[in-house]
Write a protein that holds these residues in place. Structure first.
Motif, mmCIF file in Angstrom:
data_model
loop_
_atom_site.group_PDB
_atom_site.id
_atom_site.type_symbol
_atom_site.label_atom_id
_atom_site.label_comp_id
_atom_site.label_asym_id
_atom_site.label_seq_id
_atom_site.Cartn_x
_atom_site.Cartn_y
_atom_site.Cartn_z
ATOM 1 N N GLY A 145 0.869 -1.238 -0.078
ATOM 2 C CA GLY A 145 0.051 -0.096 -0.081
ATOM 3 C C GLY A 145 0.773 1.492 0.218
ATOM 4 N N THR A 146 2.202 1.187 0.255
ATOM 5 C CA THR A 146 2.909 2.208 0.122
ATOM 6 C C THR A 146 3.070 3.069 -1.067
ATOM 7 N N PRO A 147 2.864 4.171 -1.434
ATOM 8 C CA PRO A 147 2.982 4.777 -2.472
ATOM 9 C C PRO A 147 4.415 4.774 -3.262
ATOM 10 N N VAL A 154 8.642 8.266 8.991
ATOM 11 C CA VAL A 154 8.371 7.426 10.113
ATOM 12 C C VAL A 154 6.960 6.556 9.509
ATOM 13 N N VAL A 155 7.234 5.173 9.981
ATOM 14 C CA VAL A 155 6.278 4.257 9.731
ATOM 15 C C VAL A 155 5.588 3.409 10.869
ATOM 16 N N ASP A 156 4.504 3.120 11.061
ATOM 17 C CA ASP A 156 4.065 2.427 12.079
ATOM 18 C C ASP A 156 4.176 0.959 11.664
ATOM 19 N N PHE A 217 2.220 -4.781 -3.781
ATOM 20 C CA PHE A 217 3.454 -5.882 -3.559
ATOM 21 C C PHE A 217 4.564 -5.045 -3.838
ATOM 22 N N PRO A 218 5.108 -4.221 -2.864
ATOM 23 C CA PRO A 218 6.211 -3.156 -2.973
ATOM 24 C C PRO A 218 7.411 -3.425 -3.850
#
Ligand code: PGA
Length: 233
Positions: A145-147, A154-156, A217-218
């Motif tokens: 889901g990361t663009p 910072v990421v959770d 699927f990064p």
């Protein structure tokens, strides 16, 4: 994209180590992007062993790690700063001031992310980045889901990622956030080597091989990069 199948983990590690050491021979001032996790430990072991046997010079090499936990002092056993010292930096002649890892203890995390990107720019960009592959296709801490345009931020951490890393935090205080290079930061590297091994990764490897590019699927973004070498075992 070059695909290379190694017969086993040892040979994957040997091949990855020789790609790394060859890149330094070709450019002693190379800027490297470096991963943590289980997959690259064999590569680092090989690099250290080869450096003990034959002189390899890291003196002018610069490194940028992909990520670091937030709120964990760098001296903590579970930090990526400790990991890097343990597996590589303490055993080679790299100048510690040339090694870069995001500061997850910064009082201003937003600023720290911008500062990290600026440091990469100041170094002239990254020449060669090594990556691991998450079971869900993540690269660094960039979860599905990361663009693709994402930069260092910072990421959770997802519950599954926290569970996968819980062993490094025996007191049970597994970090809930990290600073990670973004997908666009990784893609700006001139060359990328992705390492993936083990039965738990075969599904992810097959999905990557299918060449369907999707933010779900990064790692699939790597198909849009001109110089990627995938090493699997
Ligand atoms: P691993 O992690 O090397 O510990 O399997 C890779 C990743 O999840 O990025």
């Amino acid at each position: 994209m070059i695909w290379e199948q190694a017969p086993d983990y040892d040979q994957l590690s040997a091949r990855a180590a020789s790609l790394l050491l060859d890149s330094i021979r070709a450019n002693p001032q190379i800027v490297l992007g470096l991963p943590t996790g289980k997959t690259p430990t064999g590569m680092y072991e090989r690099v250290v062993r080869d450096c003990e046997r034959e002189y390899h010079c890291f003196k002018d090499v610069t490194t940028f790690n992909l990520d670091e936990y937030v709120g964990i002092p760098k001296e903590h056993d579970g930090s990526y700063a400790t990991y890097m010292k343990r597996v590589l930096f303490d055993h080679i002649d790299i100048d510690p001031s040339h090694t870069h890892i995001p500061n997850g203890m910064s009082h201003n995390l937003e600023f720290e992310c911008r500062r990290y990107e600026a440091e990469i720019d100041d170094a002239g960009g990254i020449d060669l980045t090594f990556l691991g592959l998450g079971r869900n296709g993540h690269i660094a801490f960039n979860e599905p889901g990361t663009p693709f345009r994402s930069r260092t931020r910072v990421v959770d951490l997802s519950e599954s990622t926290r569970a996968a890393n819980a062993a490094y935090f025996p007191d049970g205080n597994v970090p809930s956030q990290a600073i990670t290079m973004g997908i666009a930061t990784i893609m700006a590297s001139k060359r990328i080597v992705l390492l993936a091994t083990g039965s738990g990764k075969q599904e992810a490897i097959a999905r990557l091989r299918s060449r369907q590019i999707s933010v779900d699927f990064p790692a699939s973004v790597l198909w849009t990069h001109p110089n990627v070498h995938v090493l699997v075992a």
